[in-house]
Write a protein that holds these residues in place. Structure first.
Motif, mmCIF file in Angstrom:
data_model
loop_
_atom_site.group_PDB
_atom_site.id
_atom_site.type_symbol
_atom_site.label_atom_id
_atom_site.label_comp_id
_atom_site.label_asym_id
_atom_site.label_seq_id
_atom_site.Cartn_x
_atom_site.Cartn_y
_atom_site.Cartn_z
ATOM 1 N N HIS A 116 0.820 -1.213 0.000
ATOM 2 C CA HIS A 116 0.000 0.000 0.000
ATOM 3 C C HIS A 116 0.852 1.261 0.000
ATOM 4 O O HIS A 116 0.586 2.221 -0.734
ATOM 5 N N SER A 117 1.906 1.279 0.825
ATOM 6 C CA SER A 117 2.790 2.444 0.878
ATOM 7 C C SER A 117 4.100 2.052 1.547
ATOM 8 O O SER A 117 4.169 1.044 2.256
ATOM 9 N N SER B 219 9.514 7.859 -0.813
ATOM 10 C CA SER B 219 8.222 7.373 -0.321
ATOM 11 C C SER B 219 7.278 7.147 -1.495
ATOM 12 O O SER B 219 7.372 7.826 -2.519
ATOM 13 N N TRP C 104 3.017 5.754 -2.499
ATOM 14 C CA TRP C 104 1.677 5.339 -2.111
ATOM 15 C C TRP C 104 0.984 4.759 -3.347
ATOM 16 O O TRP C 104 0.907 5.423 -4.386
ATOM 17 N N ALA D 230 -0.243 5.609 -8.607
ATOM 18 C CA ALA D 230 0.614 5.783 -7.430
ATOM 19 C C ALA D 230 1.123 7.217 -7.367
ATOM 20 O O ALA D 230 1.187 7.923 -8.378
#
Length: 359
Positions: free
Chosen positions: A129-130, A305, A307, A347
């Motif tokens: 998911h992340s 990062s 997502w 994403a």
């Protein structure tokens, strides 16, 4: 631990019977060539001049690995379980190749392997998911061990922390979240940028061949170095000037990319592969406002990062929209969005890295 996970590999050991694994490399992706690349230039009178340069790399490294040509990412994301009673979730990644020009591992390879290790520790049905990743030390050639801590196993969400270790050093820490699919009628998203489709654009290889046919004088050497193509991932810039970087440009970029070889249906594999690719072309967006920026700055990722909003396939065309909102004090910050061809936001990405002037 899900011992039937397709990303878990039985062993990370050399096989002397394997065929030679040859790759051509796109600069920055750290996938090595082991053949001579021909570079050809047209003189002013239209005659072809052979300016061939040797790009032979250590093909012996690939002779030891059970890898099919053109499928490096599939090889990269396989994990070996080192499970024992004390450490049930420890995995070893497949050996990293380090290109002789870069000396350290491409950050995207570390991201992909760390995410893959986390995938191996969760039950089926939990989707990546992340993740929030910090690069602590450079990765070197060889295997990296990934120690996965279970933080939480919930009904919908699972959380993990991954520590990547090599040669007695922690080189990466990653916080990872997994989530089961949920049906929720409420949703909204930004609109995909209006741009040319990948079928209307040239690959990086073709664009560099085009530039090499021109009289570029001092820029010629730079384009010879760029003329190294990775057959595993294909890139097609929407604006070719963001590849050439011969003049100042706004700090934003649009790039189509995909894995060239068709993959299976495992959603987590595709998300790990896309995570690997997400480090390509990201930080270099920061220096687009500077002419010949690639020759004037030292770049290195600090954190990354990502997502995931929707299902995604790494072997379908994805539009990578990147932009930088800040650079200063020796660092640069950029964000990105990955779009499917039909306009779905797959994403979102953010990255901060070292950006230091060399002059």
């Amino acid at each position: 631990m899900n011992t039937m996970n397709p990303m878990i590999r039985r062993a990370c050991l050399p096989n002397k019977n394997n065929k030679v694994f040859d790759f051509l490399m796109y600069s920055g992706f750290a996938i090595p060539p082991s053949v001579d690349l021909p570079f050809k230039q047209l003189s002013n009178d239209g005659k072809e001049i052979n300016i061939s340069r040797s790009k032979k790399m250590d093909s012996q490294f690939f002779k030891q690995q059970d890898v099919r040509s053109g499928n490096y990412i599939d090889f990269l994301l396989k994990m070996t379980s080192l499970r024992d009673k004390q450490q049930p979730n420890v995995f070893r990644g497949t050996p990293l190749y380090i290109n002789k020009n870069s000396k350290v591992a491409f950050g995207g390879c570390l991201i992909g392997q760390a995410a893959s290790a986390a995938v191996c520790s969760v039950p089926q049905g939990q989707l990546l998911h992340s993740f929030h990743n910090s690069f602590l030390n450079a990765g070197r050639q060889g295997c990296i061990d990934y120690r996965v801590e279970t933080v939480r196993n919930g009904r919908i969400y699972c959380n993990r922390i991954v520590h990547a270790e090599q040669n007695g050093k922690t080189i990466l820490n990653m916080q990872v979240s997994f989530k089961k699919d949920e049906a929720e009628p409420f949703q909204h998203q930004r609109t995909m940028p209006d741009c040319k489709k990948p079928e209307e654009l040239l690959s990086i290889e073709k664009l560099i061949e085009k530039k090499l046919s021109e009289d570029l004088s001092e820029e010629q050497d730079m384009f010879k170095d760029l003329h190294i193509t990775d057959p595993v991932v294909e890139f097609r810039p929407v604006d070719e000037e963001t590849l050439y970087r011969l003049k100042p440009l706004p700090p934003k970029s649009l790039l189509w990319m995909r894995i060239t070889e068709k993959q299976g249906e495992d959603e987590n594999f595709h998300r790990c592969a896309v995570a690997t690719m997400s480090d390509c072309n990201m930080l270099s967006t920061v220096i687009l406002p500077k002419e010949n920026g690639l020759k004037r700055f030292r770049l290195a990722s600090l954190n990354h990062s990502m997502w995931f909003h929707n299902n995604v396939r790494a072997d379908d065309w994805l539009l990578y929209e990147t932009e930088s909102s800040y650079a200063g004090g020796g660092v640069g910050f950029c964000t990105g969005r990955l779009w499917t061809q039909d306009g779905v936001l797959a994403a979102s990405v953010s990255q901060e890295g070292v950006v230091r002037s060399l002059l």
